[in-house]
Motif scaffolding. Structure first.
Motif, short mmCIF file in Angstrom:
data_model
loop_
_atom_site.label_atom_id
_atom_site.label_comp_id
_atom_site.label_asym_id
_atom_site.label_seq_id
_atom_site.Cartn_x
_atom_site.Cartn_y
_atom_site.Cartn_z
N PRO A 1 2.69 5.04 14.39
CA PRO A 1 2.08 6.26 13.84
C PRO A 1 3.03 7.15 13.07
O PRO A 1 2.59 7.91 12.19
CB PRO A 1 1.54 6.97 15.09
N GLU A 2 4.34 7.09 13.36
CA GLU A 2 5.26 7.96 12.61
C GLU A 2 5.36 7.58 11.14
O GLU A 2 5.89 8.36 10.33
CB GLU A 2 6.65 7.97 13.25
N LEU A 3 4.85 6.40 10.78
CA LEU A 3 4.88 6.02 9.36
C LEU A 3 4.12 7.05 8.53
O LEU A 3 4.54 7.39 7.41
CB LEU A 3 4.27 4.63 9.16
N GLY A 4 3.01 7.56 9.05
CA GLY A 4 2.27 8.58 8.32
C GLY A 4 3.12 9.80 8.04
O GLY A 4 3.01 10.42 6.97
N VAL A 5 3.97 10.16 8.99
CA VAL A 5 4.87 11.30 8.80
C VAL A 5 5.87 11.00 7.69
O VAL A 5 6.09 11.82 6.79
CB VAL A 5 5.60 11.63 10.11
N TRP A 6 6.47 9.82 7.74
CA TRP A 6 7.48 9.47 6.73
C TRP A 6 6.86 9.42 5.33
O TRP A 6 7.49 9.83 4.35
CB TRP A 6 8.12 8.12 7.04
N LEU A 7 5.62 8.93 5.22
CA LEU A 7 4.98 8.84 3.91
C LEU A 7 4.62 10.21 3.34
O LEU A 7 4.47 10.35 2.12
CB LEU A 7 3.73 7.96 3.98
N LEU A 8 4.47 11.19 4.19
CA LEU A 8 4.23 12.56 3.72
C LEU A 8 5.54 13.28 3.39
O LEU A 8 5.61 14.03 2.41
CB LEU A 8 3.44 13.35 4.77
N LEU A 9 6.56 13.05 4.20
CA LEU A 9 7.83 13.74 3.97
C LEU A 9 8.63 13.10 2.83
O LEU A 9 9.40 13.78 2.15
CB LEU A 9 8.67 13.72 5.24
N LEU B 1 10.23 2.60 3.77
CA LEU B 1 9.88 3.21 5.04
C LEU B 1 8.77 2.43 5.74
O LEU B 1 8.79 2.25 6.97
CB LEU B 1 9.44 4.66 4.82
N ALA B 2 7.80 1.95 4.97
CA ALA B 2 6.72 1.16 5.56
C ALA B 2 7.23 -0.17 6.08
O ALA B 2 6.83 -0.61 7.17
CB ALA B 2 5.61 0.94 4.53
N ALA B 3 8.11 -0.81 5.34
CA ALA B 3 8.65 -2.10 5.77
C ALA B 3 9.44 -1.95 7.06
O ALA B 3 9.41 -2.83 7.92
CB ALA B 3 9.54 -2.69 4.68
N ALA B 4 10.14 -0.82 7.22
CA ALA B 4 10.96 -0.61 8.42
C ALA B 4 10.13 -0.15 9.60
O ALA B 4 10.38 -0.55 10.74
CB ALA B 4 12.05 0.41 8.12
N THR B 5 9.13 0.69 9.37
CA THR B 5 8.39 1.32 10.46
C THR B 5 7.21 0.49 10.92
O THR B 5 6.84 0.54 12.10
CB THR B 5 7.89 2.72 10.01
N GLY B 6 6.60 -0.27 10.03
CA GLY B 6 5.42 -1.02 10.40
C GLY B 6 4.23 -0.11 10.63
O GLY B 6 4.10 0.94 9.99
N THR B 7 3.38 -0.49 11.57
CA THR B 7 2.13 0.25 11.78
C THR B 7 2.27 1.38 12.81
O THR B 7 1.27 1.94 13.23
CB THR B 7 1.04 -0.71 12.25
N LEU C 1 0.83 -1.21 0.00
CA LEU C 1 0.00 0.00 0.00
C LEU C 1 0.86 1.26 0.00
O LEU C 1 0.54 2.25 -0.67
CB LEU C 1 -0.93 -0.01 1.21
N ALA C 2 1.96 1.22 0.76
CA ALA C 2 2.87 2.37 0.79
C ALA C 2 3.51 2.59 -0.57
O ALA C 2 3.71 3.73 -1.01
CB ALA C 2 3.93 2.17 1.86
N ALA C 3 3.85 1.49 -1.26
CA ALA C 3 4.43 1.61 -2.59
C ALA C 3 3.43 2.24 -3.55
O ALA C 3 3.79 3.09 -4.39
CB ALA C 3 4.87 0.24 -3.11
N LEU C 4 2.16 1.84 -3.44
CA LEU C 4 1.12 2.45 -4.29
C LEU C 4 0.96 3.93 -3.98
O LEU C 4 0.80 4.76 -4.88
CB LEU C 4 -0.22 1.72 -4.09
N TRP C 5 0.98 4.27 -2.69
CA TRP C 5 0.92 5.67 -2.30
C TRP C 5 2.11 6.44 -2.89
O TRP C 5 1.96 7.53 -3.43
CB TRP C 5 0.91 5.80 -0.79
N GLY C 6 3.29 5.86 -2.78
CA GLY C 6 4.48 6.52 -3.30
C GLY C 6 4.41 6.71 -4.81
O GLY C 6 4.80 7.77 -5.32
N ALA C 7 3.91 5.71 -5.52
CA ALA C 7 3.78 5.84 -6.97
C ALA C 7 2.79 6.94 -7.33
O ALA C 7 3.03 7.74 -8.25
CB ALA C 7 3.34 4.51 -7.57
N ALA C 8 1.67 6.99 -6.60
CA ALA C 8 0.67 8.03 -6.86
C ALA C 8 1.23 9.41 -6.55
O ALA C 8 1.04 10.37 -7.32
CB ALA C 8 -0.59 7.77 -6.04
N ALA C 9 1.94 9.53 -5.41
CA ALA C 9 2.54 10.83 -5.05
C ALA C 9 3.63 11.20 -6.04
O ALA C 9 3.76 12.36 -6.45
CB ALA C 9 3.10 10.76 -3.63
N GLY C 10 4.44 10.22 -6.45
CA GLY C 10 5.51 10.48 -7.40
C GLY C 10 4.98 10.95 -8.75
O GLY C 10 5.63 11.75 -9.43
#
Length: 247
Positions: free
Chosen positions: A94-102, A86-92, A13-22
């Motif tokens: 809450p800071e994952l949301g920060v990393w996915l935005l930054l 980042l998702a694989a390293a952070t897991g669930t 899901l994070a990869a899909l988010w990254g592709a969409a943001a990219g």
């Protein structure tokens, strides 16, 4: 659902988010990629107006051969890879949301700096503010694995260290790097001082290896300036990954 499957799904899901943001970054990267002191680009290479900041770098008025004036694939791939890692390293946590935005913002900064050796204030300063505000929110949520005060001190420490380097050698360290160090220092400091030191060390190591390689292949001299922003971002990325795995 097992933990392994959950992590795999989160990473996908994070990869899909990254592709969409990219996919939204190429136009901004094109418009921001101008030398320092110049106005942001407002036209495509065919001199047709470019409106908006997000989306494909593509002109509807140019001919088919010139319509795409900047490639989107490398940016999409890089952003997807960064977010997935980042998702694989952070897991669930809450800071994952920060990393996915930054993460996408850092990819954009790296692209611009690689192209024109410029880190725009309109990106670096909001990045620093967003990092501290968003990590402050994450610190209020359960199961977070970092410390907001250390993130704040990390921002001040890394930003201050780079400011000293800028004063010592302004030709070798740009002021844009100082401002970028504020946001990245916050991200690294979230996981503690060892992570901050690791990220900073990785940045200088990667930059030194790249510069040395250019000298070896005779594409640069010992005093040739290189864009340091991408290496600072890469070092911070490595530090955050290690910090997240170890947390």
């Amino acid at each position: 659902m097992s933990g392994g499957v959950s992590t795999a799904l989160l990473t996908a899901l994070a990869a899909l988010w990254g592709a969409a943001a990219g996919a939204l970054l190429p136009r901004a990267a094109y418009r921001f990629s101008v030398p320092s002191g110049e106005e942001w680009r407002a036209a495509c290479p065919g001199r047709h107006p470019v409106t908006g900041w997000l989306g494909r770098a593509r002109c509807a008025r140019c001919g088919p051969a010139e319509a795409a004036y900047a490639s989107a694939a490398p940016v999409i791939f890089a952003t997807a890879l960064v977010c997935a890692a980042l998702a694989a390293a952070t897991g669930t946590r809450p800071e994952l949301g920060v990393w996915l935005l930054l993460g996408p913002a850092c990819v954009l900064l790296a692209v611009v700096d690689l192209r024109v050796r410029r880190l725009p204030d309109v990106l670096t300063l909001p990045l620093a503010a967003a990092a501290l505000v968003l990590l402050g929110v994450a610190a209020l949520l359960p199961e977070h694995a970092g410390d907001w005060l250390t993130a704040l001190y990390g921002a001040l420490a890394l930003g201050g260290a780079f400011f000293v380097l800028f004063l010592i050698n302004p030709g070798g360290m740009g002021f844009g790097d100082v401002k970028l160090a504020l946001g990245l220092g916050a991200a690294l400091g979230w996981y503690g001082w060892p992570t901050l030191v690791l990220g900073a060390f990785a940045a200088f190591l990667l930059g030194a290896l790249y510069g040395g390689a250019l000298v070896v292949v005779r594409r640069a001299g010992r005093k040739t300036a290189i864009a340091f922003g991408p290496f600072l971002i890469a070092g911070a990325f490595a530090g955050v990954l290690v910090g997240a795995y170890a947390a």
